[in-house]
Design an enzyme around this catalytic site. Structure first.
Site, PDB file in Angstrom:
ATOM      1  N   GLU A   1      -1.900  -9.689 -12.109  1.00  0.00           N
ATOM      2  CA  GLU A   1      -1.021 -10.717 -11.512  1.00  0.00           C
ATOM      3  C   GLU A   1      -1.739 -11.539 -10.450  1.00  0.00           C
ATOM      4  O   GLU A   1      -2.839 -11.182  -9.997  1.00  0.00           O
ATOM      5  CB  GLU A   1       0.230 -10.074 -10.911  1.00  0.00           C
ATOM      6  CG  GLU A   1      -0.053  -9.133  -9.752  1.00  0.00           C
ATOM      7  CD  GLU A   1       1.113  -9.026  -8.776  1.00  0.00           C
ATOM      8  OE1 GLU A   1       1.568 -10.067  -8.266  1.00  0.00           O
ATOM      9  OE2 GLU A   1       1.555  -7.883  -8.513  1.00  0.00           O
TER      10      GLU A   1
ATOM     11  N   LYS B   1       6.706  -0.068  -2.566  1.00  0.00           N
ATOM     12  CA  LYS B   1       6.616   0.238  -1.138  1.00  0.00           C
ATOM     13  C   LYS B   1       7.953   0.708  -0.636  1.00  0.00           C
ATOM     14  O   LYS B   1       8.997   0.242  -1.096  1.00  0.00           O
ATOM     15  CB  LYS B   1       6.239  -1.032  -0.383  1.00  0.00           C
ATOM     16  CG  LYS B   1       4.804  -1.395  -0.551  1.00  0.00           C
ATOM     17  CD  LYS B   1       4.299  -2.171   0.657  1.00  0.00           C
ATOM     18  CE  LYS B   1       2.827  -2.451   0.485  1.00  0.00           C
ATOM     19  NZ  LYS B   1       2.591  -3.673  -0.275  1.00  0.00           N
TER      20      LYS B   1
HETATM   21  N1  PSU Z   1       4.779  -5.397  -3.589  1.00  0.00           N
HETATM   22  C1  PSU Z   1       3.550  -5.205  -3.057  1.00  0.00           C
HETATM   23  N2  PSU Z   1       2.626  -6.197  -3.137  1.00  0.00           N
HETATM   24  C2  PSU Z   1       2.905  -7.395  -3.737  1.00  0.00           C
HETATM   25  C3  PSU Z   1       4.212  -7.580  -4.311  1.00  0.00           C
HETATM   26  C4  PSU Z   1       5.099  -6.563  -4.222  1.00  0.00           C
HETATM   27  O1  PSU Z   1       3.300  -4.137  -2.522  1.00  0.00           O
HETATM   28  O2  PSU Z   1       2.036  -8.286  -3.759  1.00  0.00           O
HETATM   29  C5  PSU Z   1       4.520  -8.868  -5.015  1.00  0.00           C
HETATM   30  C6  PSU Z   1       4.453  -8.681  -6.543  1.00  0.00           C
HETATM   31  O3  PSU Z   1       3.961  -9.865  -7.135  1.00  0.00           O
HETATM   32  C7  PSU Z   1       5.916  -8.475  -6.914  1.00  0.00           C
HETATM   33  C8  PSU Z   1       6.611  -9.393  -5.935  1.00  0.00           C
HETATM   34  O4  PSU Z   1       6.209  -8.823  -8.257  1.00  0.00           O
HETATM   35  O5  PSU Z   1       5.881  -9.244  -4.727  1.00  0.00           O
HETATM   36  C9  PSU Z   1       8.067  -9.038  -5.742  1.00  0.00           C
HETATM   37  O6  PSU Z   1       8.689  -9.991  -4.947  1.00  0.00           O
HETATM   38  P1  PSU Z   1      10.292  -9.947  -4.746  1.00  0.00           P
HETATM   39  O7  PSU Z   1      10.552  -8.724  -3.931  1.00  0.00           O
HETATM   40  O8  PSU Z   1      10.611 -11.215  -4.021  1.00  0.00           O
HETATM   41  O9  PSU Z   1      10.904  -9.891  -6.116  1.00  0.00           O
END
Ligand code: PSU
Ligand code: MN
Length: 304
Positions: free
Chosen positions: A25, A159
Site C-alpha cells: 500500500e 493498533k
Molecule cells: N494503521 C497503521 N498504519 C497505517 C494505517 C493504519 O498502523 O498507515 C493506514 C492504512 O493505510 C489503513 C488506513 O488502511 O490507515 C486506515 O485509515 P482509516 O482508519 O481512516 O480507515
C-alpha cells in the site's frame, strides 16, 4: 467497478508467468510514516518481498492514473509530496482522484480493490484500520472491503488506538476469517498480542496458501486476514504503547479531528510521544510482514 490500471512491465510479466506477486500500500508511505523513514521502509519492504522470491507491486494513483508497481524514484517522489496534495484513497475516493487527475495514496481498502483488479492475491501491510475507541460509528472502510474483495492481507493486526474487540466483531459480521500465523491471539501492532483469542491458527506459508487457494475455489468473494506478531525482540513495552495511544486519542478528541484525518493524526502523535521508540517496532514488523507475504505468495504459486 471498471478501472483502467497501468501495470509496470515487471509486475505484468510476473502475473502473466504466474510468478508470485505481493501488493504493497501507499498510505503508510504518505500518511503513516515521516519522511525519510517512509521511503526507506517502503523500499525495505520491496526488498523483503524479493528475498522471498516474489515481485513487489506498490500501488498508488499518480495524476489520476492507477499504478501497479512503482519505481524506487516514484516511491521517493510520492513520499516527498506535501501531505495535503495526496488524497488518502479508500473505495469512495477513486472517482475523485481519477476523475480530477489527482495523486492518491491507497489505504488497505484501496489497495485491495486495485490488487484484485490486477489479479494479485496477496498483500502486505502493517496494521489495518478498525473501529475507533470511543467512536463505534467510525468503522474503517478496510473492514467493509475485507468483506467484499478476495485478497489475502498479511498484517500485524491493528493498533490499539482502535477498539480491537469491536473490530473483531465487525470482521466476523463481514465474513472475514482472522488467522494467526504462529499465534492464537490477535497481534496489536506494536505488541505481539492483544490477548484477544483468534479461532484460527496456522504455522507455515504452505498452510496459508492452502487457505487462500480454497477461498478462491469456493468463490465466496471475501478477503482473508493473516496476522503476524511483531518479532519479539522489537516489541514496544505495552505500557509505553498504551500511554502514548491514550494521550494521542485524547488530543484528537480535544482538537476535533474527525473522519479520515483521525488515523494519520494519532499515528503521528504516537510516534512523536514515544520519540522514535515506536519507529523501530514499526519498521521491523512492516518488513517482516512483507517477507512473510512473499513466502505465502511463493507457496501459492507452487500449488497446482
Ligand atoms: N494503521 C497503521 N498504519 C497505517 C494505517 C493504519 O498502523 O498507515 C493506514 C492504512 O493505510 C489503513 C488506513 O488502511 O490507515 C486506515 O485509515 P482509516 O482508519 O481512516 O480507515
Ligand atoms: Mn476511521
Amino acid at each position: 467497478m471498471y478501472m483502467q490500471l497501468t501495470i509496470s512491465p515487471e509486475v505484468q510479466d510476473a502475473l502473466n508467468a504466474r510468478h508470485p506477486v505481493v501488493a504493497l500500500e501507499s498510505t503508510l508511505i504518505t500518511h503513516g510514516l515521516p519522511y525519510p523513514t517512509s521511503v526507506e521502509t517502503a523500499l525495505a519492504m520491496e526488498a523483503a518481498v524479493r528475498e522471498s522470491g516474489a515481485v513487489p507491486a506498490t500501488i498508488a494513483i499518480l495524476e489520476g492514473v492507477i499504478r501497479v508497481g512503482l519505481s524506487s524514484d516514484e516511491i521517493d517522489r510520492l513520499a516527498q509530496m506535501p501531505v495535503g496534495t495526496v488524497r488518502k484513497c479508500s473505495r469512495r475516493d477513486f472517482p475523485l482522484v481519477v476523475g480530477l487527475k489527482q495523486h492518491g495514496a491507497t489505504t488497505v481498502a484501496g489497495t485491495m480493490i486495485v490488487a484484485h483488479l490486477a489479479g494479485i492475491k496477496v498483500f502486505a501491510t502493517g496494521g489495518i484500520g478498525g473501529v475507533h475507541r470511543g467512536h463505534p460509528q467510525d468503522v474503517s472502510a478496510d473492514l467493509i472491503e475485507l468483506g467484499r474483495t478476495p485478497v489475502a492481507v498479511v498484517c500485524s493486526g491493528a493498533k490499539s488506538i482502535l477498539d480491537l474487540p469491536l473490530t473483531l466483531e465487525v470482521l466476523e459480521t463481514q465474513g472475514v476469517p482472522v488467522i494467526g500465523v504462529g499465534t492464537d491471539t490477535l497481534p496489536a501492532f506494536y505488541t505481539a498480542s492483544s490477548g484477544l483469542p483468534l479461532d484460527a491458527r496456522i504455522e507455515t506459508p504452505d498452510e496459508a496458501a492452502q487457505v487462500i487457494a480454497a477461498a478462491h475455489t469456493l468463490d465466496l468473494k471475501q478477503g482473508l486476514l493473516f496476522t503476524v506478531p511483531v518479532p519479539a525482540a522489537d516489541e514496544l513495552p505495552e505500557a509505553v504503547a498504551e500511554a502514548a495511544i491514550q494521550q494521542a486519542t485524547r488530543e484528537a478528541d480535544e482538537q476535533g479531528v474527525s473522519g479520515k484525518d483521525v488515523t494519520p493524526f494519532v499515528l503521528r502523535r504516537v510516534a512523536e510521544i514515544t520519540e522514535g521508540q515506536s519507529k523501530h517496532a514499526n519498521i521491523t514488523l512492516l518488513v517482516n510482514n512483507a517477507r512473510v507475504a512473499g513466502q505465502i505468495a511463493a507457496a501459492l504459486s507452487r500449488l497446482p
